[in-house]
Design a protein around this motif. Structure first.
Motif, PDB file in Angstrom:
ATOM      1  N   SER A 145      -0.263   3.283 -32.859  1.00  0.00           N
ATOM      2  CA  SER A 145      -0.284   2.027 -32.512  1.00  0.00           C
ATOM      3  C   SER A 145      -0.196   0.930 -33.410  1.00  0.00           C
ATOM      4  O   SER A 145      -0.793   1.025 -34.300  1.00  0.00           O
ATOM      5  N   PRO A 146       0.644  -0.024 -33.397  1.00  0.00           N
ATOM      6  CA  PRO A 146       0.900  -1.127 -34.268  1.00  0.00           C
ATOM      7  C   PRO A 146      -0.383  -2.199 -34.044  1.00  0.00           C
ATOM      8  O   PRO A 146      -0.518  -2.945 -34.965  1.00  0.00           O
ATOM      9  N   LEU A 147      -1.042  -2.032 -33.147  1.00  0.00           N
ATOM     10  CA  LEU A 147      -2.209  -2.992 -32.502  1.00  0.00           C
ATOM     11  C   LEU A 147      -3.475  -2.136 -32.621  1.00  0.00           C
ATOM     12  O   LEU A 147      -3.621  -1.003 -32.174  1.00  0.00           O
ATOM     13  N   PRO A 148      -4.697  -2.811 -33.268  1.00  0.00           N
ATOM     14  CA  PRO A 148      -5.831  -2.343 -32.956  1.00  0.00           C
ATOM     15  C   PRO A 148      -6.292  -2.468 -31.533  1.00  0.00           C
ATOM     16  O   PRO A 148      -6.122  -3.022 -30.663  1.00  0.00           O
ATOM     17  N   LEU A 149      -7.055  -1.161 -31.131  1.00  0.00           N
ATOM     18  CA  LEU A 149      -7.589  -1.240 -29.935  1.00  0.00           C
ATOM     19  C   LEU A 149      -8.915  -1.689 -29.741  1.00  0.00           C
ATOM     20  O   LEU A 149      -9.860  -1.077 -30.567  1.00  0.00           O
ATOM     21  N   HIS A 150      -9.544  -2.534 -29.034  1.00  0.00           N
ATOM     22  CA  HIS A 150     -10.710  -2.743 -28.965  1.00  0.00           C
ATOM     23  C   HIS A 150     -11.319  -2.257 -27.388  1.00  0.00           C
ATOM     24  O   HIS A 150     -10.509  -1.956 -26.303  1.00  0.00           O
ATOM     25  N   ALA A 151     -12.557  -2.265 -27.358  1.00  0.00           N
ATOM     26  CA  ALA A 151     -13.355  -1.572 -26.222  1.00  0.00           C
ATOM     27  C   ALA A 151     -14.308  -2.555 -25.398  1.00  0.00           C
ATOM     28  O   ALA A 151     -15.019  -3.323 -26.054  1.00  0.00           O
ATOM     29  N   SER A 152     -13.989  -2.431 -24.131  1.00  0.00           N
ATOM     30  CA  SER A 152     -14.894  -3.122 -23.281  1.00  0.00           C
ATOM     31  C   SER A 152     -15.335  -2.162 -21.977  1.00  0.00           C
ATOM     32  O   SER A 152     -14.712  -2.134 -20.923  1.00  0.00           O
ATOM     33  N   ILE A 153     -16.402  -1.200 -22.427  1.00  0.00           N
ATOM     34  CA  ILE A 153     -16.710  -0.404 -21.588  1.00  0.00           C
ATOM     35  C   ILE A 153     -18.020  -0.224 -21.044  1.00  0.00           C
ATOM     36  O   ILE A 153     -18.750   0.832 -20.896  1.00  0.00           O
ATOM     37  N   GLY A 154     -18.635  -1.457 -20.946  1.00  0.00           N
ATOM     38  CA  GLY A 154     -19.938  -1.685 -20.311  1.00  0.00           C
ATOM     39  C   GLY A 154     -20.970  -1.456 -21.385  1.00  0.00           C
ATOM     40  O   GLY A 154     -20.964  -1.566 -22.568  1.00  0.00           O
ATOM     41  N   CYS A 155     -22.226  -1.071 -20.821  1.00  0.00           N
ATOM     42  CA  CYS A 155     -23.319  -0.951 -21.884  1.00  0.00           C
ATOM     43  C   CYS A 155     -23.266   0.083 -22.585  1.00  0.00           C
ATOM     44  O   CYS A 155     -22.619   1.191 -22.556  1.00  0.00           O
ATOM     45  N   LEU A 156     -23.791  -0.031 -23.999  1.00  0.00           N
ATOM     46  CA  LEU A 156     -23.555   0.858 -24.939  1.00  0.00           C
ATOM     47  C   LEU A 156     -25.056   1.283 -25.445  1.00  0.00           C
ATOM     48  O   LEU A 156     -25.853   0.366 -25.902  1.00  0.00           O
ATOM     49  N   THR A 157     -25.342   2.525 -25.845  1.00  0.00           N
ATOM     50  CA  THR A 157     -26.488   3.085 -26.537  1.00  0.00           C
ATOM     51  C   THR A 157     -26.119   2.916 -27.979  1.00  0.00           C
ATOM     52  O   THR A 157     -24.951   2.898 -28.304  1.00  0.00           O
ATOM     53  N   PRO A 158     -27.315   2.955 -28.748  1.00  0.00           N
ATOM     54  CA  PRO A 158     -26.889   3.135 -30.078  1.00  0.00           C
ATOM     55  C   PRO A 158     -25.965   4.112 -30.657  1.00  0.00           C
ATOM     56  O   PRO A 158     -24.981   4.013 -31.418  1.00  0.00           O
ATOM     57  N   ARG A 163     -20.455   6.022 -32.287  1.00  0.00           N
ATOM     58  CA  ARG A 163     -19.402   6.946 -32.197  1.00  0.00           C
ATOM     59  C   ARG A 163     -17.931   5.934 -31.982  1.00  0.00           C
ATOM     60  O   ARG A 163     -17.174   6.347 -32.821  1.00  0.00           O
ATOM     61  N   LEU A 164     -18.150   4.635 -31.392  1.00  0.00           N
ATOM     62  CA  LEU A 164     -16.847   3.869 -31.431  1.00  0.00           C
ATOM     63  C   LEU A 164     -16.797   3.511 -32.881  1.00  0.00           C
ATOM     64  O   LEU A 164     -15.429   3.369 -33.211  1.00  0.00           O
ATOM     65  N   SER A 165     -17.668   3.119 -33.333  1.00  0.00           N
ATOM     66  CA  SER A 165     -17.641   2.691 -34.922  1.00  0.00           C
ATOM     67  C   SER A 165     -16.885   3.932 -35.952  1.00  0.00           C
ATOM     68  O   SER A 165     -15.914   3.557 -36.542  1.00  0.00           O
ATOM     69  N   GLU A 166     -17.260   5.140 -35.605  1.00  0.00           N
ATOM     70  CA  GLU A 166     -16.966   6.298 -36.322  1.00  0.00           C
ATOM     71  C   GLU A 166     -15.511   6.284 -36.056  1.00  0.00           C
ATOM     72  O   GLU A 166     -14.672   6.976 -37.222  1.00  0.00           O
ATOM     73  N   ILE A 167     -14.887   6.185 -34.840  1.00  0.00           N
ATOM     74  CA  ILE A 167     -13.641   6.550 -34.661  1.00  0.00           C
ATOM     75  C   ILE A 167     -12.768   5.439 -34.926  1.00  0.00           C
ATOM     76  O   ILE A 167     -11.527   5.436 -34.648  1.00  0.00           O
ATOM     77  N   GLY A 168     -13.142   4.250 -35.619  1.00  0.00           N
ATOM     78  CA  GLY A 168     -12.390   3.250 -36.059  1.00  0.00           C
ATOM     79  C   GLY A 168     -12.338   1.955 -34.934  1.00  0.00           C
ATOM     80  O   GLY A 168     -11.286   1.072 -35.494  1.00  0.00           O
ATOM     81  N   VAL A 169     -13.076   1.880 -33.897  1.00  0.00           N
ATOM     82  CA  VAL A 169     -12.842   0.820 -32.898  1.00  0.00           C
ATOM     83  C   VAL A 169     -13.528  -0.223 -33.788  1.00  0.00           C
ATOM     84  O   VAL A 169     -14.778  -0.199 -34.592  1.00  0.00           O
ATOM     85  N   GLU A 170     -13.038  -1.662 -33.761  1.00  0.00           N
ATOM     86  CA  GLU A 170     -13.491  -2.510 -34.848  1.00  0.00           C
ATOM     87  C   GLU A 170     -14.280  -3.702 -33.813  1.00  0.00           C
ATOM     88  O   GLU A 170     -15.077  -4.239 -34.486  1.00  0.00           O
ATOM     89  N   GLN A 171     -13.761  -3.721 -32.751  1.00  0.00           N
ATOM     90  CA  GLN A 171     -14.627  -4.739 -31.781  1.00  0.00           C
ATOM     91  C   GLN A 171     -14.701  -4.165 -30.432  1.00  0.00           C
ATOM     92  O   GLN A 171     -13.933  -3.899 -30.006  1.00  0.00           O
ATOM     93  N   ILE A 172     -16.136  -4.707 -29.933  1.00  0.00           N
ATOM     94  CA  ILE A 172     -16.341  -4.449 -28.336  1.00  0.00           C
ATOM     95  C   ILE A 172     -16.258  -5.907 -27.885  1.00  0.00           C
ATOM     96  O   ILE A 172     -16.763  -6.828 -28.464  1.00  0.00           O
TER      97      ILE A 172
END
Ligand code: SF4
Length: 343
Positions: A145-158, A163-172
């Protein structure tokens, strides 16, 4: 030029946080004074963002059948809206959306899923658990992907945030939607504190936060000011502002629509309160701002969502890009895809 407005604006321009009374004063200005407020909101935007306008796009990556009862939402199972239910997107669908987002001038693509959480009801061993599949999807789609993928996936536990941070997601994205009091009337299936916890969990995991609200749901000016100050206290990075696009079947269908000038004042209030943060105009701008859409930048917006929304159509992206060029602004802000760089 109204001196009181100028004095409040000077605080935002000098990096001094405005206080609650200043914010309430902004909403008290009427008639021609509104143009003074917009003038200063534009000055503040120019100071922190110059002529740069950031565009983003979203994909409804899992749609409908939501267990929650948010009264503005077409995806809740509580209301008969005829919204199509779609399972978690596959890689092909995500890749197509990445291509379209790139063509639309977007600097990121947000993958948005319906539901309380991709792990179902947290801590209740809910049978819904698409979180691992979602992480696999993000990792595989990001490689090219030439673009970063952001995640809007509802409530998140720590753990989920980590895990999102580990796989390189930069913004929720996780919106607070409105003030605490009004939220309790808008959604009765989960609490404001649960939403704040998600933001705090994501921040602790090092993720950037996109969190904003929706307007036209019965809020008054105090609700708007409270939301802006809560988001400032939480030190979020981007504030998306959505304006109710009324969906037949939802309880808010038939609400008194916001007037375009009221919307511009809401955008300006957020610019004065969060002067150096990305203020993004998102859903509902086409129907609610109508011919005043280009004014959103003069009112202080530094960002806009392009293309289609979750369950409603947006305007063609080339028209938005032309509008930005016609205003002498620049949408081509380059963003790195850290996930692709990792692989
Ligand atoms: S806003 Fe989100 S949580 Fe609320 S009903 Fe819609 S999809 Fe569900």
């Amino acid at each position: 030029m109204n001196k009181k407005i100028e004095n409040i604006a000077q605080k935002s321009l000098n990096g001094t946080p405005i206080d609650i009374d200043d914010a309430r004063d902004i909403f008290s200005f009427k008639g021609d004074e509104i143009y003074d407020v917009l003038y200063w909101a534009n000055k503040i935007r120019l100071k922190y963002f110059r002529t740069n306008i950031n565009l983003c796009a979203i994909l409804s990556a899992k749609q409908g059948s939501c267990s929650e009862d948010c009264k503005f939402c077409a995806q809740s199972t509580f209301y008969k809206t005829g919204t199509e239910t779609l399972p978690l997107a596959n890689e092909n669908r995500v890749n197509e959306s990445i291509k379209l987002a790139k063509q639309s001038g977007a600097s990121s693509l947000g993958l948005v899923t319906s539901g309380y959480s991709l792990e179902g009801r947290l801590g209740s061993n809910g049978k819904e658990n698409d979180f691992n599949k979602f992480c696999d999807l993000v990792e595989s789609s990001s490689k090219s992907s030439p673009l970063p993928l952001h995640a809007s996936i509802g409530c998140l536990t720590p753990e989920m945030a980590g895990r999102l941070s580990e796989i390189g997601v930069e913004q929720i994205n996780h919106n607070l939607e409105t003030s605490r009091n009004l939220f309790a009337k808008v959604c009765e299936t989960h609490t404001y504190d649960e939403r704040i916890s998600t933001i705090k969990n994501a921040k602790k995991a090092g993720l950037k936060i996109c969190s904003g609200g929706i307007f036209g749901i019965g809020e008054n000016s105090d609700d708007i000011v409270e939301l802006a100050f809560t988001l400032r206290d939480l030190d979020v990075d981007t504030i998306p502002l959505n304006f109710l696009n009324q969906v037949q079947g939802t309880p808010f269908y038939g609400n008194e629509p916001l007037k375009p000038m009221e919307i511009l004042m809401i955008i300006a209030l957020f610019r004065f309160t969060l002067p150096d943060k990305e203020i993004k105009v998102a859903g509902g701008r086409e129907t609610c701002l109508r011919d005043l859409q280009s004014w959103m930048f003069y009112a202080g917006a530094s960002s806009a969502m392009v293309g289609d929304y979750l369950t409603t159509k947006g305007k063609p992206a080339n028209e938005d890009i032309q509008m930005i060029k016609d205003l002498g602004l620049n949408h081509s802000v380059k963003r790195e895809n850290k996930l692709a760089m990792k692989s």
